[in-house]
Design an enzyme around this catalytic site. Structure first.
Site, short mmCIF file in Angstrom:
data_model
loop_
_atom_site.label_atom_id
_atom_site.label_comp_id
_atom_site.label_asym_id
_atom_site.label_seq_id
_atom_site.Cartn_x
_atom_site.Cartn_y
_atom_site.Cartn_z
N SER A 155 0.97 -1.67 0.27
CA SER A 155 -0.66 0.12 -0.10
C SER A 155 0.99 1.81 -0.11
CB SER A 155 -1.35 0.00 1.37
OG SER A 155 -0.16 0.48 2.71
N LYS A 177 0.65 5.09 6.81
CA LYS A 177 -0.28 5.29 5.69
C LYS A 177 0.14 6.80 5.29
CE LYS A 177 -2.82 2.20 4.35
NZ LYS A 177 -2.78 1.13 2.97
#
Length: 235
Positions: A82, A124
């Protein structure tokens, strides 16, 4: 009589060296024993002190490790694609756990946070902070109605364009807001966080806003593998 006296005198004379020898031998016999005993006690005391100092040093080191590990910094292992190409699976990071006790997250910072529904931690990038109005469509990010460049995506976007594609091209649920989350203003006490690999990242576009209470800290250093040791870029 004279002969007898001479014999006794000779006997006395002959005994004197023996007495002196015995006295000297006795003295020699006592002192080494005492000295050896004292030396053994001294050596034993030094050894005990040395062991105690080592135990104390190891205890202090252990306490420092626990304090650093649980209150200041924590290791984190990247798992999944990711955040590519910023991070790859298996890379190990040092997470600063105290920075957000001092201030709130800033745009572009890479954060690690708990996701209770997943039972694991995510890594993230901060896209929106409290009060921001956010719109993300295709490869264009708007914050408070102003287009914002994302330098950490520059290479990925250019590669997609070279192939006549949009980098963020995996469906409308990859935009924000979307059918799952229609509120475009970041609430108080929350952040909006996306992965750098927008095509393959489960992030706020799917899980919603992230509570600051769930933030572990900011990823600051890549420490493994050794050929990638570096500070994390947050812009």
């Amino acid at each position: 009589m004279d002969q007898q006296n001479r014999t006794e005198e000779n006997g006395q004379e002959s005994n004197e060296p023996n007495q002196r020898d015995h006295g000297h031998a006795a003295a020699d016999g006592v002192d080494p024993t005492i000295n050896a005993s004292r030396s053994n006690r001294s050596n034993g005391s030094r050894a005990q002190k040395e062991v105690f100092e080592w135990v104390k040093a190891l205890a202090i080191a252990a306490i420092l490790v626990l304090v650093i590990r649980y209150f200041l910094f924590a290791p984190f292992i990247v798992d999944g694609p990711s955040m590519e190409p910023t991070f790859y699976t298996g890379e190990r990071l040092i997470v600063n756990k105290v920075i957000y006790d001092i201030r709130e997250p800033h745009h572009g910072e890479v954060v690690v946070f708990h996701v209770p529904d997943e039972g694991r931690d995510f890594i993230k990038r901060v896209i929106g902070v409290p009060g921001d109005k956010v719109k993300y469509e295709g490869d264009d990010l708007f914050i408070n109605d102003k287009k914002v460049d994302e330098p950490y995506l520059k290479e990925s976007i250019e590669n997609a364009k070279a192939n006549g594609e949009i980098f963020n091209n995996q469906g409308t649920d990859r935009n924000f807001p979307n059918a799952n989350f229609t509120t475009d203003v970041v609430p108080e006490g929350m952040i909006l966080a996306f992965g750098d690999n927008r095509r393959n990242s489960k992030d706020s576009r799917m899980i919603g806003y992230v509570s600051m209470k769930e933030i572990v800290g900011r990823a600051d250093i890549i420490f493994w593998p050794m050929d990638k040791i570096s500070f994390v870029k947050h812009k």
